[in-house]
Design a protein around this motif. Structure first.
Motif, PDB file in Angstrom:
ATOM      1  N   HIS A   1       0.833  -1.267   0.117  1.00 49.46           N
ATOM      2  CA  HIS A   1       0.122  -0.084   0.039  1.00 49.46           C
ATOM      3  C   HIS A   1       1.021   1.464  -0.109  1.00 49.46           C
ATOM      4  O   HIS A   1       0.563   2.364  -0.427  1.00 49.46           O
ATOM      5  CB  HIS A   1      -1.110   0.033   1.264  1.00 49.46           C
ATOM      6  N   SER A   2       2.070   1.188   0.387  1.00 50.56           N
ATOM      7  CA  SER A   2       3.042   2.582   0.444  1.00 50.56           C
ATOM      8  C   SER A   2       4.444   2.470  -0.197  1.00 50.56           C
ATOM      9  O   SER A   2       4.957   3.404  -0.521  1.00 50.56           O
ATOM     10  CB  SER A   2       2.970   2.815   2.004  1.00 50.56           C
ATOM     11  N   GLY A   3       4.795   1.199  -0.428  1.00 51.61           N
ATOM     12  CA  GLY A   3       5.994   0.993  -0.778  1.00 51.61           C
ATOM     13  C   GLY A   3       7.046   1.215   0.223  1.00 51.61           C
ATOM     14  O   GLY A   3       8.475   0.898  -0.084  1.00 51.61           O
ATOM     15  N   LYS A   4       6.780   1.335   1.501  1.00 54.09           N
ATOM     16  CA  LYS A   4       7.728   1.689   2.517  1.00 54.09           C
ATOM     17  C   LYS A   4       8.235   0.227   3.052  1.00 54.09           C
ATOM     18  O   LYS A   4       7.493  -0.742   2.829  1.00 54.09           O
ATOM     19  CB  LYS A   4       7.233   2.566   3.716  1.00 54.09           C
ATOM     20  N   GLU A   5       9.325   0.072   3.794  1.00 54.27           N
ATOM     21  CA  GLU A   5       9.900  -1.012   4.300  1.00 54.27           C
ATOM     22  C   GLU A   5       8.772  -1.693   5.307  1.00 54.27           C
ATOM     23  O   GLU A   5       8.102  -0.842   6.286  1.00 54.27           O
ATOM     24  CB  GLU A   5      11.161  -0.793   4.959  1.00 54.27           C
TER      25      GLU A   5
ATOM     26  N   GLU B   1      15.565  -8.001  -3.950  1.00 56.37           N
ATOM     27  CA  GLU B   1      15.387  -6.997  -3.554  1.00 56.37           C
ATOM     28  C   GLU B   1      13.856  -6.657  -3.231  1.00 56.37           C
ATOM     29  O   GLU B   1      13.676  -5.642  -2.440  1.00 56.37           O
ATOM     30  CB  GLU B   1      15.754  -5.749  -4.534  1.00 56.37           C
ATOM     31  N   ASP B   2      13.044  -7.697  -3.179  1.00 60.13           N
ATOM     32  CA  ASP B   2      11.670  -7.836  -2.887  1.00 60.13           C
ATOM     33  C   ASP B   2      11.323  -8.848  -1.905  1.00 60.13           C
ATOM     34  O   ASP B   2      10.358  -8.425  -1.091  1.00 60.13           O
ATOM     35  CB  ASP B   2      10.875  -8.015  -4.206  1.00 60.13           C
ATOM     36  N   TYR B   3      12.103  -9.742  -1.849  1.00 56.66           N
ATOM     37  CA  TYR B   3      11.917 -10.936  -0.697  1.00 56.66           C
ATOM     38  C   TYR B   3      13.055 -11.259  -0.021  1.00 56.66           C
ATOM     39  O   TYR B   3      14.218 -11.321  -0.381  1.00 56.66           O
ATOM     40  CB  TYR B   3      11.239 -12.064  -1.487  1.00 56.66           C
TER      41      TYR B   3
END
Length: 196
Positions: free
Chosen positions: A100-104, A150-152
């Motif tokens: 929802h935000s792209g934040k960590e 970088e994603d998981y």
């Protein structure tokens, strides 16, 4: 078929028996799991709670002989020795960022752990066992699973199946093939403050 296993675990307070019944054997029967059993495991994991209902977990699994052999190459040798007999191997992943935000999402590993334990308890409801493993090469797992690092975050490997014959294990592992105990309650919970 193996003889029924004696479980010496005794809870210190009243709890559902499923908590003491869940343990992590290394002796697995190579008997295949049916599609419905596998679906049931992931359905249980699907209902775990998560921060913002993000459900950041991902399970990548292997049931075919070729896929299981490939997954095994990411495990350390000691785990390969027994996990090779399990009919289902999987890795538990956590998505690093909120959708929802792209934040960590620093809570993602906690949430993925909740999903994993739901899977482990559902395994016991089905007469199966799930054994989580930290002994694997992350670098090799990223290659084998073709996951974008970088994603998981790859958190753990898991073997799932029916309990097998401890005699199929190396002697040092066969000697440990029984449910272990836990720390006493006063070592895992402090009231009010640290050391309380």
């Amino acid at each position: 078929m193996t003889a029924p296993l004696h479980n010496p675990r005794t809870p210190a307070a009243e709890i559902d028996s499923m908590f003491c019944d869940r343990w992590s054997p290394r002796a697995f029967s190579p008997e295949s799991l049916c599609v419905e059993e596998i679906a049931s495991l992931f359905e249980a994991a699907r209902w775990a709670p998560s921060c913002f209902n993000e459900q950041p977990w991902l399970f990548i699994y292997a049931v075919s002989e070729a896929d299981r052999a490939r997954f095994l190459t990411a495990l350390v040798e000691k785990n390969q020795a027994w996990a090779r007999r399990a009919p289902l191997l999987l890795f538990v992943l956590a998505r690093r960022r909120f959708n929802h935000s792209g934040k960590e999402n620093r809570h993602a590993p906690f949430d993925a752990g909740a999903a994993w334990v739901c899977l482990a308890f559902q395994a016991r409801k089905l007469g199966l066992y799930a054994h989580g493993m930290a002994g694997f090469s992350k670098e090799r797992a990223y290659e084998v699973l073709e996951v974008p690092e970088e994603d998981y975050d790859i958190l753990a490997a898991v073997a799932v199946g029916r309990h097998g014959n401890p005699g199929d294990l190396p002697p040092e592992l066969a000697a440990k093939e029984s449910p272990n105990d836990r720390k006493p309650p006063d070592e895992i919970a402090d009231e009010g403050r640290f050391g309380g």
